[in-house]
Design an enzyme around this catalytic site. Structure first.
Site, PDB file in Angstrom:
ATOM      1  N   GLU A 214      17.425  -4.409   2.749  1.00 50.77           N
ATOM      2  CA  GLU A 214      16.623  -4.258   1.534  1.00 50.77           C
ATOM      3  C   GLU A 214      17.530  -4.369   0.293  1.00 50.77           C
ATOM      4  O   GLU A 214      17.199  -5.062  -0.671  1.00 50.77           O
ATOM      5  CB  GLU A 214      15.947  -2.891   1.604  1.00 50.77           C
TER       6      GLU A 214
ATOM      7  N   ASP B  88      12.160   5.228   4.574  1.00 55.25           N
ATOM      8  CA  ASP B  88      11.174   4.397   5.265  1.00 55.25           C
ATOM      9  C   ASP B  88      11.700   3.895   6.604  1.00 55.25           C
ATOM     10  O   ASP B  88      11.021   3.952   7.629  1.00 55.25           O
ATOM     11  CB  ASP B  88      10.778   3.196   4.393  1.00 55.25           C
TER      12      ASP B  88
ATOM     13  N   SER C 145       5.155   1.051   3.601  1.00 54.70           N
ATOM     14  CA  SER C 145       6.442   0.504   4.040  1.00 54.70           C
ATOM     15  C   SER C 145       6.355  -0.580   5.097  1.00 54.70           C
ATOM     16  O   SER C 145       6.988  -0.496   6.151  1.00 54.70           O
ATOM     17  CB  SER C 145       7.343   1.623   4.561  1.00 54.70           C
TER      18      SER C 145
ATOM     19  N   ALA D 121       0.823  -1.216   0.000  1.00 55.06           N
ATOM     20  CA  ALA D 121       0.000   0.000   0.000  1.00 55.06           C
ATOM     21  C   ALA D 121       0.852   1.260   0.000  1.00 55.06           C
ATOM     22  O   ALA D 121       0.329   2.367   0.039  1.00 55.06           O
ATOM     23  CB  ALA D 121      -0.923  -0.004   1.207  1.00 55.06           C
ATOM     24  N   GLY D 122       2.170   1.084  -0.037  1.00 53.89           N
ATOM     25  CA  GLY D 122       3.047   2.255  -0.016  1.00 53.89           C
ATOM     26  C   GLY D 122       3.260   2.798   1.385  1.00 53.89           C
ATOM     27  O   GLY D 122       3.681   3.932   1.562  1.00 53.89           O
TER      28      GLY D 122
ATOM     29  N   SER E 125       7.661  -3.450   4.799  1.00 54.84           N
ATOM     30  CA  SER E 125       8.944  -4.159   4.913  1.00 54.84           C
ATOM     31  C   SER E 125       9.922  -3.366   5.779  1.00 54.84           C
ATOM     32  O   SER E 125      10.640  -3.949   6.595  1.00 54.84           O
ATOM     33  CB  SER E 125       9.529  -4.479   3.540  1.00 54.84           C
TER      34      SER E 125
HETATM   35  C1  GLA Z   1      10.079   3.503  -1.433  1.00 52.00           C
HETATM   36  C2  GLA Z   1      11.518   3.424  -0.952  1.00 52.00           C
HETATM   37  C3  GLA Z   1      11.969   4.752  -0.347  1.00 52.00           C
HETATM   38  C4  GLA Z   1      11.687   5.919  -1.275  1.00 52.00           C
HETATM   39  C5  GLA Z   1      10.256   5.852  -1.799  1.00 52.00           C
HETATM   40  C6  GLA Z   1       9.986   6.880  -2.852  1.00 52.00           C
HETATM   41  O1  GLA Z   1       9.205   3.678  -0.355  1.00 52.00           O
HETATM   42  O2  GLA Z   1      11.669   2.397  -0.017  1.00 52.00           O
HETATM   43  O3  GLA Z   1      13.335   4.694  -0.021  1.00 52.00           O
HETATM   44  O4  GLA Z   1      12.607   5.967  -2.317  1.00 52.00           O
HETATM   45  O5  GLA Z   1       9.929   4.583  -2.339  1.00 52.00           O
HETATM   46  O6  GLA Z   1      10.100   8.161  -2.320  1.00 52.00           O
END
Ligand code: GLA
Length: 388
Positions: free
Chosen positions: A157, A169, A123, A120-121, A125
């Site tokens: 990661e 993140d 984070s 879902a964006g 992980s």
């Molecule tokens: C993901 C990556 C972050 C960042 C965003 C975009 O969430 O894990 O490090 O680059 O995309 O801003």
């Protein structure tokens, strides 16, 4: 999240004891794809998090169980012991990255679970890496600082998951503070807490509930584009205006980019153009925030969406649709959040417009794509911590 289940499961699998830790997911108000370019970001930790219960087991093995996946894994602690289960790679990676930094972690039992929606964006992980990192650090007295734990998560990661992500993140997850966003300089890791309480407005996340495949390889490609442009600029400007060697798009400006326009591909040019603009947009947004000028903040969010969609090309029809819906409903600011290719839009909405927007956008989205989008309020919380 109700944590009874994860504690019960730990006892059932590994016996009495175990300590519970948590580390949150994150939102980001603005500053997307700027972190790995050494720019600024403005994230905050949220009330959705990954949890782990952990206990040393006196062996040289890890026994791990992912409650939400109903999957288990057992693995050793050496580089050649990499587990095959997807979830376990995050735990193994954190252990290995700690070892590379001179701290050998002994064996332990662990159960993980969480309520950060996957893909879902937000984070999930990074939240997992940070929860495991924080827990191991505390259990074994390893002495890593929170920013160090964030870099351990980021390296996990890179080296064990295969996504060449930036630091945003994991930093937000480890360093979050209730009620504040973090204005983070991703090159120096200098940071400032910016209290965020926009009177009369709310932040609402709308989840497209789609994740397009290959998001991680597309992500790595974006990063490579940026690196190629830096190489081209470096030939003409080995030293940045600040006096140090030019090494990241952070050091470049639009004039420098223009100079190399014919030496890089049209695509790479467009990507770098977005990033340089986005770094400035974040700084402008911070100024607007100081003045309480949320109309400008919202305008910048829309500009970011436009750039992410047209120049950086990390949006998708579903996200663009929700962004259009936001405009239609008079939402102050809206944009795709996080890496892109699906996940959520983040919306800055006047209190009185929230109900209409959520209802209208959800119905229209369902009609168009046959999927009900999920809606989340944003509550900004503290970062990684021990619960009990
Ligand atoms: C993901 C990556 C972050 C960042 C965003 C975009 O969430 O894990 O490090 O680059 O995309 O801003």
């Amino acid at each position: 999240m109700n944590t009874t289940k994860i504690k019960d499961k730990f006892q059932e699998l590994y016996g009495p004891g175990g300590t519970l830790y948590v580390s949150p997911g994150r939102i980001n108000l603005i500053g997307e794809h700027t972190d790995y370019n050494g720019g600024f970001v403005l994230p905050g930790a949220i009330d959705k998090a990954m949890y782990c219960v952990i206990k040393p087991n006196g062996t040289d093995k890890v026994k791990a169980y992912a409650l939400d996946l109903n999957e288990s894994s057992e693995f050793g602690l050496k580089e050649e012991d990499k587990p095959k289960e997807g979830f376990a790679k995050y735990i193994f990676g954190v252990v290995r990255e700690m070892a590379k930094r001179g701290k050998e972690v002994p064996g332990f039992d662990i159960v993980i679970s969480g309520d950060v929606p996957l893909g879902a964006g937000m984070s999930s992980s990074a939240a997992l890496e940070s929860a495991v990192g924080y827990a191991l650090n505390d259990q074994f007295g390893l002495g890593f600082t929170r920013p160090e734990l964030a870099t351990i998560g980021q390296s996990t990661e890179h080296n064990y998951v295969g996504v060449k992500c930036g630091i945003m993140d994991q930093f937000a997850s480890c360093m979050g503070k209730e009620g504040s966003l973090i204005r983070l300089d991703c090159r120096s890791l200098e940071h400032e807490y910016v209290p965020f309480n926009p009177k009369g407005y709310q932040l609402v996340l709308l989840n497209t509930c789609v994740t397009h495949e290959l998001a991680s390889s597309a992500y790595n490609k974006r990063r490579e584009s940026c690196e190629r442009v830096v190489e081209a600029i470096k030939k003409r400007h080995p030293v940045a205006e600040t006096g140090h060697a030019l090494s990241l798009l952070r050091d470049a400006n639009l004039e420098m980019l223009e100079e190399v326009k014919n030496e890089v591909s049209a695509e790479d040019y467009m990507r770098a153009d977005f990033v340089i603009g986005e770094i400035q947009r974040l700084l402008d947004t911070c100024e607007a925030l100081k003045k309480g000028d949320y109309e400008t903040v919202g305008q910048k969010m829309y500009e970011t969406h436009e750039g992410l969609s047209k120049k950086y090309e990390v949006s998708c029809p579903e996200l663009d649709f929700l962004n259009d819906q936001a405009k239609k409903h008079g939402v102050t600011g809206s944009r795709v959040m996080g890496g892109g290719f699906g996940g959520c839009t983040i919306n800055l909405v006047k209190d009185e417009k929230v109900a209409d927007f959520v209802k209208g956008a959800s119905e229209a989205y369902e009609k168009e794509f046959g999927i009900k989008p999920k809606v989340y309020d944003v509550v900004i919380k503290d970062g990684a911590r021990k619960i009990e």
